[in-house]
Design a protein around this motif. Structure first.
Motif, PDB file in Angstrom:
ATOM      1  N   TRP A  27      -8.580  10.436   5.986  1.00  0.00           N
ATOM      2  CA  TRP A  27      -8.630   9.241   6.720  1.00  0.00           C
ATOM      3  C   TRP A  27      -9.914   8.670   7.392  1.00  0.00           C
ATOM      4  CZ3 TRP A  27      -4.847   5.169   7.255  1.00  0.00           C
ATOM      5  CH2 TRP A  27      -4.937   4.132   7.797  1.00  0.00           C
TER       6      TRP A  27
ATOM      7  N   LYS B 216      -8.850   3.369   2.283  1.00  0.00           N
ATOM      8  CA  LYS B 216      -9.789   2.789   2.529  1.00  0.00           C
ATOM      9  C   LYS B 216      -9.262   1.226   3.028  1.00  0.00           C
ATOM     10  CE  LYS B 216     -13.739   4.362   1.048  1.00  0.00           C
ATOM     11  NZ  LYS B 216     -14.715   4.902  -0.374  1.00  0.00           N
ATOM     12  N   GLU B 217      -8.686   0.720   1.765  1.00  0.00           N
ATOM     13  CA  GLU B 217      -7.603  -0.895   2.217  1.00  0.00           C
ATOM     14  C   GLU B 217      -7.187  -0.809   3.595  1.00  0.00           C
ATOM     15  OE1 GLU B 217      -8.216  -3.621   0.114  1.00  0.00           O
ATOM     16  OE2 GLU B 217     -10.362  -2.342  -0.849  1.00  0.00           O
TER      17      GLU B 217
ATOM     18  N   ASP C 264      -1.560  10.024  -0.952  1.00  0.00           N
ATOM     19  CA  ASP C 264      -2.310   9.869  -1.656  1.00  0.00           C
ATOM     20  C   ASP C 264      -2.908   7.812  -2.085  1.00  0.00           C
ATOM     21  OD1 ASP C 264      -0.032   8.588  -2.343  1.00  0.00           O
ATOM     22  OD2 ASP C 264       0.623   9.380  -4.396  1.00  0.00           O
ATOM     23  N   ALA C 265      -2.034   7.478  -0.628  1.00  0.00           N
ATOM     24  CA  ALA C 265      -2.791   5.897  -0.478  1.00  0.00           C
ATOM     25  C   ALA C 265      -4.014   5.022  -0.822  1.00  0.00           C
ATOM     26  CB  ALA C 265      -1.685   5.422   0.579  1.00  0.00           C
ATOM     27  N   ASP C 266      -4.336   4.466  -0.799  1.00  0.00           N
ATOM     28  CA  ASP C 266      -5.872   3.895  -0.790  1.00  0.00           C
ATOM     29  C   ASP C 266      -5.931   3.672   1.339  1.00  0.00           C
ATOM     30  OD1 ASP C 266      -7.910   2.679  -0.928  1.00  0.00           O
ATOM     31  OD2 ASP C 266      -7.707   1.608  -2.552  1.00  0.00           O
TER      32      ASP C 266
ATOM     33  N   ALA D 224     -12.386   8.138   5.068  1.00  0.00           N
ATOM     34  CA  ALA D 224     -12.233   6.380   4.436  1.00  0.00           C
ATOM     35  C   ALA D 224     -12.728   5.409   5.238  1.00  0.00           C
ATOM     36  CB  ALA D 224     -10.469   6.515   3.731  1.00  0.00           C
TER      37      ALA D 224
ATOM     38  N   TYR E 193       0.969  -1.479   0.288  1.00  0.00           N
ATOM     39  CA  TYR E 193      -0.014  -0.136   0.321  1.00  0.00           C
ATOM     40  C   TYR E 193       0.999   1.478  -0.110  1.00  0.00           C
ATOM     41  CZ  TYR E 193      -3.690  -3.604   1.064  1.00  0.00           C
ATOM     42  OH  TYR E 193      -4.740  -4.577   1.239  1.00  0.00           O
TER      43      TYR E 193
END
Length: 174
Positions: free
Chosen positions: A164, A138-139, A134-136, A167, A113
């Motif tokens: 954060w 939610k994941e 810019d990371a995912d 998300a 991630y």
């Protein structure tokens, strides 16, 4: 005064300085009341933080802080002047869990991630992670929650952004 002294990266640039932060120690936690972080000097009294804090809450890598320099030449943070948009998440593997005390095993789960982190020490394998803006998100939140639920690790959100908080992973994973 007790300072946190994890294994440190060695400064690679003459512009890197150590900026110190004061805080009130948490009861039942590590007995430190200061933490020094590497930072790139931007001006006479500002610097950009270059690593994730293990103990200082409300601060993430990439943020710009203002500091004063004391008579001993130590640079003490006085305020954050620019947010980075990054988050700081701390993960502590559960020694009796499926990953054991291995920071490497934790990192194998989070590395895809785009997060980066440092380990406090071999004896205390707390990992301070920088989660890029810019990371995912939610994941990452879903993985962190699943890991806690499955007994892999404990984690805390030491510095998070509105992105954060907003998300929201699916209620039951995928």
């Amino acid at each position: 005064m007790t300072s946190a002294a994890p294994t440190e990266r060695v400064p690679a640039s003459p512009d890197l300085i150590k900026v110190w932060f004061r805080f009130v120690p948490r009861e039942g936690w590590l007995p430190y009341d200061t933490e020094g972080l590497w930072a790139t000097r931007l001006s006479e009294d500002t610097a950009r933080v270059e690593n994730a804090p293990f103990l200082q809450d409300g601060l993430a890598e990439g943020e710009v802080v203002r500091f004063i320099t004391d008579a001993d030449g130590l640079h003490w943070s006085t305020e954050r002047v620019q947010a980075s948009g990054n988050c700081t998440i701390r993960v502590l593997p559960v020694p009796t869990g499926p990953l054991g005390r291995s920071p490497h095993a934790v990192h194998e789960h989070l590395a895809p991630y785009g997060v980066s982190g440092e380990v406090f020490s071999q004896e205390f394998p707390l990992i301070a992670y920088t989660v890029p803006a810019d990371a995912d998100l939610k994941e990452i939140k879903m993985l962190l929650r699943r890991g806690r639920q499955d007994g892999w690790w404990h984690f805390e959100e030491a510095c998070v952004t509105d992105a954060w908080r907003d998300a929201q992973p699916p209620p039951h994973g995928r």
